[in-house]
Scaffold this motif. Structure first.
Motif, PDB file in Angstrom:
ATOM      1  N   MET A 293     -17.791 -49.019  33.416  1.00 52.74           N
ATOM      2  CA  MET A 293     -18.447 -47.297  33.515  1.00 52.74           C
ATOM      3  C   MET A 293     -17.500 -46.722  34.196  1.00 52.74           C
ATOM      4  N   ALA A 294     -16.116 -47.216  34.857  1.00 54.25           N
ATOM      5  CA  ALA A 294     -14.929 -45.867  35.288  1.00 54.25           C
ATOM      6  C   ALA A 294     -14.378 -46.152  33.975  1.00 54.25           C
ATOM      7  N   ALA A 295     -14.300 -46.915  33.128  1.00 54.26           N
ATOM      8  CA  ALA A 295     -12.808 -46.639  32.233  1.00 54.26           C
ATOM      9  C   ALA A 295     -13.166 -45.773  31.523  1.00 54.26           C
ATOM     10  N   LEU A 296     -15.446 -45.777  30.921  1.00 55.24           N
ATOM     11  CA  LEU A 296     -15.867 -45.233  29.587  1.00 55.24           C
ATOM     12  C   LEU A 296     -16.609 -43.301  31.055  1.00 55.24           C
ATOM     13  N   GLN A 297     -15.793 -42.843  31.797  1.00 52.56           N
ATOM     14  CA  GLN A 297     -16.346 -41.652  32.520  1.00 52.56           C
ATOM     15  C   GLN A 297     -15.655 -40.611  31.965  1.00 52.56           C
ATOM     16  N   VAL A 298     -16.433 -39.822  31.155  1.00 50.67           N
ATOM     17  CA  VAL A 298     -15.924 -38.357  31.359  1.00 50.67           C
ATOM     18  C   VAL A 298     -16.625 -36.909  31.334  1.00 50.67           C
ATOM     19  N   THR A 299     -15.872 -36.088  31.488  1.00 53.19           N
ATOM     20  CA  THR A 299     -16.559 -34.734  32.236  1.00 53.19           C
ATOM     21  C   THR A 299     -17.082 -33.986  31.562  1.00 53.19           C
ATOM     22  N   GLY A 300     -18.195 -33.059  32.025  1.00 53.18           N
ATOM     23  CA  GLY A 300     -18.277 -32.190  30.875  1.00 53.18           C
ATOM     24  C   GLY A 300     -17.967 -32.054  30.161  1.00 53.18           C
ATOM     25  N   ALA A 301     -16.514 -31.277  30.292  1.00 52.79           N
ATOM     26  CA  ALA A 301     -15.422 -30.920  28.694  1.00 52.79           C
ATOM     27  C   ALA A 301     -14.871 -31.549  28.080  1.00 52.79           C
ATOM     28  N   GLN A 302     -15.622 -32.891  28.469  1.00 54.29           N
ATOM     29  CA  GLN A 302     -15.087 -34.177  27.639  1.00 54.29           C
ATOM     30  C   GLN A 302     -16.230 -34.175  26.127  1.00 54.29           C
ATOM     31  N   VAL A 303     -16.896 -33.896  26.641  1.00 61.66           N
ATOM     32  CA  VAL A 303     -18.104 -34.566  25.701  1.00 61.66           C
ATOM     33  C   VAL A 303     -18.350 -33.433  24.688  1.00 61.66           C
ATOM     34  N   ALA A 304     -17.983 -34.068  23.483  1.00 59.66           N
ATOM     35  CA  ALA A 304     -17.808 -33.978  22.222  1.00 59.66           C
ATOM     36  C   ALA A 304     -18.744 -33.330  21.788  1.00 59.66           C
ATOM     37  N   GLN A 305     -19.057 -32.821  21.039  1.00 60.50           N
ATOM     38  CA  GLN A 305     -19.983 -32.686  19.482  1.00 60.50           C
ATOM     39  C   GLN A 305     -20.264 -33.477  18.580  1.00 60.50           C
ATOM     40  N   PRO A 306     -21.116 -33.487  17.819  1.00 60.73           N
ATOM     41  CA  PRO A 306     -21.677 -34.282  16.849  1.00 60.73           C
ATOM     42  C   PRO A 306     -20.133 -34.225  16.133  1.00 60.73           C
ATOM     43  N   GLY A 307     -19.671 -34.991  15.587  1.00 62.72           N
ATOM     44  CA  GLY A 307     -18.311 -34.758  14.563  1.00 62.72           C
ATOM     45  C   GLY A 307     -17.108 -34.670  15.394  1.00 62.72           C
ATOM     46  N   ALA A 308     -16.921 -34.361  15.947  1.00 61.89           N
ATOM     47  CA  ALA A 308     -15.598 -33.242  16.780  1.00 61.89           C
ATOM     48  C   ALA A 308     -14.406 -34.843  17.668  1.00 61.89           C
TER      49      ALA A 308
ATOM     50  N   GLU B  91     -15.237 -45.237   8.040  1.00 61.63           N
ATOM     51  CA  GLU B  91     -15.234 -44.632   7.162  1.00 61.63           C
ATOM     52  C   GLU B  91     -16.684 -43.142   7.637  1.00 61.63           C
ATOM     53  N   ILE B  92     -18.224 -43.773   7.882  1.00 63.22           N
ATOM     54  CA  ILE B  92     -18.976 -42.717   8.465  1.00 63.22           C
ATOM     55  C   ILE B  92     -18.746 -42.532  10.365  1.00 63.22           C
ATOM     56  N   VAL B  93     -17.672 -43.334  11.158  1.00 58.01           N
ATOM     57  CA  VAL B  93     -17.117 -42.997  12.213  1.00 58.01           C
ATOM     58  C   VAL B  93     -16.554 -41.219  11.730  1.00 58.01           C
ATOM     59  N   ASP B  94     -15.366 -42.035  11.031  1.00 58.13           N
ATOM     60  CA  ASP B  94     -14.261 -41.203  10.309  1.00 58.13           C
ATOM     61  C   ASP B  94     -14.538 -39.674  10.175  1.00 58.13           C
ATOM     62  N   GLN B  95     -15.640 -39.538   9.226  1.00 58.92           N
ATOM     63  CA  GLN B  95     -16.259 -38.388   9.048  1.00 58.92           C
ATOM     64  C   GLN B  95     -16.921 -37.817  10.096  1.00 58.92           C
ATOM     65  N   GLY B  96     -17.005 -38.288  11.202  1.00 57.19           N
ATOM     66  CA  GLY B  96     -18.067 -36.869  12.472  1.00 57.19           C
ATOM     67  C   GLY B  96     -19.072 -38.418  12.570  1.00 57.19           C
ATOM     68  N   GLY B  97     -18.806 -39.363  12.261  1.00 55.17           N
ATOM     69  CA  GLY B  97     -20.484 -39.947  13.042  1.00 55.17           C
ATOM     70  C   GLY B  97     -21.676 -40.171  12.451  1.00 55.17           C
ATOM     71  N   ALA B  98     -22.466 -40.666  13.790  1.00 59.00           N
ATOM     72  CA  ALA B  98     -24.154 -40.337  13.358  1.00 59.00           C
ATOM     73  C   ALA B  98     -24.755 -40.013  14.220  1.00 59.00           C
ATOM     74  N   GLY B  99     -24.187 -39.395  15.490  1.00 58.61           N
ATOM     75  CA  GLY B  99     -23.812 -39.199  16.128  1.00 58.61           C
ATOM     76  C   GLY B  99     -24.529 -39.884  17.635  1.00 58.61           C
ATOM     77  N   LEU B 100     -24.351 -41.323  17.724  1.00 57.83           N
ATOM     78  CA  LEU B 100     -24.175 -41.921  18.585  1.00 57.83           C
ATOM     79  C   LEU B 100     -22.752 -41.744  19.852  1.00 57.83           C
ATOM     80  N   SER B 101     -22.477 -41.324  19.099  1.00 54.35           N
ATOM     81  CA  SER B 101     -21.031 -40.963  20.603  1.00 54.35           C
ATOM     82  C   SER B 101     -20.798 -39.996  21.475  1.00 54.35           C
ATOM     83  N   ALA B 102     -21.514 -38.907  20.880  1.00 49.19           N
ATOM     84  CA  ALA B 102     -21.862 -37.927  21.125  1.00 49.19           C
ATOM     85  C   ALA B 102     -23.375 -38.081  22.390  1.00 49.19           C
ATOM     86  N   SER B 103     -24.270 -39.090  21.994  1.00 51.59           N
ATOM     87  CA  SER B 103     -25.424 -39.018  22.882  1.00 51.59           C
ATOM     88  C   SER B 103     -24.912 -39.718  23.839  1.00 51.59           C
ATOM     89  N   LEU B 104     -24.111 -40.709  22.966  1.00 47.79           N
ATOM     90  CA  LEU B 104     -23.387 -41.749  25.188  1.00 47.79           C
ATOM     91  C   LEU B 104     -22.575 -40.662  25.409  1.00 47.79           C
TER      92      LEU B 104
END
Length: 103
Positions: free
Chosen positions: A7-22, A76-89
């Motif tokens: 979990m420590a390896a995956l911690q992100v701050t509010g500023a790091q939270v990306a928008q879908p496709g970022a 290819e889906i992830v490279d083009q912005g993904g499905a939004g799963l990464s932003a939710s995570l």
């Protein structure tokens, strides 16, 4: 490695939270995008199992090829912005890390 180390390896701050496709600005985001790619690979592979191959194909070689095709589609889906799963995570992990800091 234990769960808290993971979990420590995956911690992100509010500023790091990306928008879908970022684009992923750092390693935790790339790990999350890697997870999204793995998840999408499984989904695409299951969808490809439903495609009628016809008279051509089948067997172990076709099954191996199908997985690699699913993996290529997913990357290819992830490279083009993904499905939004990464932003939710990222949002969920950020909220989790904030509650852990408050304890």
């Amino acid at each position: 490695m234990n769960v808290s180390t993971n979990m420590a390896a995956l911690q992100v701050t509010g500023a790091q939270v990306a928008q879908p496709g970022a684009a992923a600005p750092d390693a935790p985001n790339s790990a999350i995008k890697e997870f999204e790619a793995m998840f999408l690979t499984q989904m695409v592979d299951e969808m490809l199992k439903q495609v009628e191959i016809g008279d051509f194909g089948g067997g172990q070689a076709e099954e191996n090829w199908r997985f690699f095709l699913a993996e290529a589609f997913s990357r290819e889906i992830v490279d083009q912005g993904g499905a939004g799963l990464s932003a939710s995570l990222e949002r969920a992990l950020s909220a989790y890390s904030q509650t852990r800091e408050m304890e």
